[in-house]
Design a protein around this motif. Sequence first.
Motif, PDB file in Angstrom:
ATOM      1  N   SER A 137       0.827  -1.208   0.000  1.00 47.29           N
ATOM      2  CA  SER A 137       0.000   0.000   0.000  1.00 47.29           C
ATOM      3  C   SER A 137       0.863   1.260   0.000  1.00 47.29           C
ATOM      4  N   SER A 144      -2.197   1.942  -7.497  1.00 45.98           N
ATOM      5  CA  SER A 144      -2.969   1.224  -6.480  1.00 45.98           C
ATOM      6  C   SER A 144      -2.174   0.072  -5.880  1.00 45.98           C
ATOM      7  N   GLU A 145      -2.628  -0.392  -4.717  1.00 38.77           N
ATOM      8  CA  GLU A 145      -1.988  -1.535  -4.060  1.00 38.77           C
ATOM      9  C   GLU A 145      -2.063  -2.777  -4.941  1.00 38.77           C
ATOM     10  N   SER A 160       1.261   4.101  -2.940  1.00 41.47           N
ATOM     11  CA  SER A 160       1.009   5.526  -2.684  1.00 41.47           C
ATOM     12  C   SER A 160       2.207   6.374  -3.088  1.00 41.47           C
TER      13      SER A 160
END
Length: 290
Positions: A43, A52-53, A47
């Motif tokens: 995650s 996205s993760e 970021s």
Amino acid sequence: MKNNHADLIKVIQKNFSRLSKGQKLIAQFITNNYDKAAFMTASKLGSRVGVSESTVVRFANALGYDGYPQLQKELQELIKTKLTTVQRLEMSTDYSNEGAVLKKVLKADMDNIKATIEEIDDEVFQEVVNNIFKAKRIYILGLRSSSTLAEYLGFYLNLILDNVKIVTAGVSDIYEQMLRVGKDDLVIGISFPRYSTNTLNALNYTKELGATVVGITDSQVSPIASISDYTLVARSNMVSFVDSLVAPLSLINALVVAVGMREKSEISSTFDRLEKIWEKHNVYNNKNTL
């Protein structure tokens, strides 16, 4: 997944052209900042690069990993040998708050011991103890930060056995100290990141002479594991710029105790004689003071 961590950056470079736009951003960040990426969650990494993760997870899959945790583990193995002391210091932002340092460091050492307990091979441990008793001579080699571990192991084994030699750096060449190593001897090599080239070369030398080699190190993919007949693994995940040697020391304690228990009656009389010598020469302060 069989990728070797030493080739991880090459794997990324090889697969770069077929990655998606978002995955290429991840690849570029890891290549340029692998020291930081190694300790980021999927995650947090997502970021940081603006994806996205799930894109991070797919990136790991695209490189042949079962998931991001496996890729992260490979990254952490990579930095053990690649990071300089300066880089380690720069990534130590989590330890900038002095009030939190004590608990963070102790917790990290506890985690290393826990991982060591879970991963240690009991059969290999017993075989090492057996070989200690079979050996004509026992040489213990550990250089740089590992010299502390070698001295500790040698100090206690010398109280139990009479055929132990600690190979030291600086007094004379290590090869001169190991000149008489032969096929009936046991060489215990201790090496943790950043691995000492001199330790590796010396162990290769004793291996060529036919000695049995025991490696005490942090991983089965450590450089000395490949030349050791028996490898005892103790976690030493770094704490800032300091190598964590708590779990390795605990493993060495267990080794000394296991050897001592087989020679219980013999070391009992040895310590009895030592106590008399220590008392006679006032080695320890036994006086009660207020």
